[in-house]
Design an enzyme around this catalytic site. Structure first.
Site, PDB file in Angstrom:
ATOM      1  N   ASN A  91       1.105  -1.407  -0.235  1.00 46.21           N
ATOM      2  CA  ASN A  91      -0.476   0.040   0.131  1.00 46.21           C
ATOM      3  C   ASN A  91       0.809   0.989  -0.196  1.00 46.21           C
ATOM      4  OD1 ASN A  91      -2.137  -1.930   0.051  1.00 46.21           O
ATOM      5  ND2 ASN A  91      -2.396  -1.507   2.437  1.00 46.21           N
ATOM      6  N   HIS A 108       6.052  -0.584  -2.976  1.00 45.91           N
ATOM      7  CA  HIS A 108       5.559   0.431  -3.912  1.00 45.91           C
ATOM      8  C   HIS A 108       5.494   2.298  -3.914  1.00 45.91           C
ATOM      9  CE1 HIS A 108       3.169  -3.711  -5.247  1.00 45.91           C
ATOM     10  NE2 HIS A 108       4.878  -3.955  -5.488  1.00 45.91           N
TER      11      HIS A 108
END
Length: 232
Positions: A91, A108
């Site tokens: 997330n 990410h």
């Protein structure tokens, strides 16, 4: 007896209960755009304004979101478990940090971070970024969201692989099991003999690789599991 070394991977499902949509949610931000247009380097090159606007909207949405019981339980586990607890997230929101976690590996990237495409300098992103924003380090007009787009290499992979190589327990929470390399973490953990646990509303695509599958809302399954671990 030595306390187990735990590695936890979280995905969009843990944030969904805090109001942040997943790829599959109808009517959400992702449903309004093609992934190729807003989550690839090529999309950014074609239409940087669209991409910047998209992440500005996601950043504003995340800024308003509050952590749920699952985020808080994982923070408690990090604080109270006698062994190591490595928290890896796919997330880009900061709900783990809002929930009290102090060491979160954002593989990410992060909505609240900006990246210079020229010198790779990072700095806190404003709530609304603009196209061609100057880098405070090199002054180049090449700021972009500090997000790992499709086709780019996730961050911190060496650290993640080191922790997986020493894991006694691997837990995947709210992740679909179809986005690599994260979907392969369970195989790395199994290779070293770790116990593997999945907690998901619906089984992930790699559910067959887990020793223990606990279906249900993360806000219920995660606190229950954390209570078990801390109780010994």
């Amino acid at each position: 007896m030595t306390a187990p070394s735990i590695v936890i991977l979280t995905g969009a499902g843990i944030s969904a209960e805090s109001g942040l949509g997943t790829f599959r949610d109808e009517g959400g931000l992702w449903a309004q755009h093609r992934i190729e247009d807003v989550a690839t380097p090529e999309g950014f090159a074609r239409n940087p304004q669209l991409v910047v606007d998209f992440y500005n909207a996601r950043r504003a949405q995340a800024a308003e979101a509050s952590p749920n019981a699952a985020h808080r339980a994982l923070a408690q586990l990090q604080a109270e478990h006698a062994g190591s607890v490595t928290l890896v997230t796919q997330n880009v929101d900061d709900l783990h940090e809002k929930g009290g976690s102090t060491d979160v590996i954002h593989m990410h990237g992060a909505l609240n971070s900006a990246l210079c495409a020229t010198c790779e300098h990072r700095w806190p992103a404003p709530l609304a970024m603009s196209v061609g924003q100057d880098c405070p380090n090199c002054a180049g007009p090449t700021a972009r969201p500090d997000i790992v787009w499709f086709g780019e290499i996730p961050y911190h992979m060496e650290r993640i692989e080191r922790t997986l190589a020493n894991a006694d327990v691997f837990v995947a929470i709210g992740t679909s099991g179809n986005v690599y390399p994260a979907a392969g973490f369970v195989q790395m953990a199994r290779h070293v003999g770790a116990e593997t646990i999945e907690m998901n509303l619906e089984p992930g695509e790699n559910v067959g690789l887990f020793d223990d599958v606990r279906p249900g809302k993360a806000s219920e399954t995660v606190p229950n599991w954390v209570a078990e671990i801390l109780a010994g």
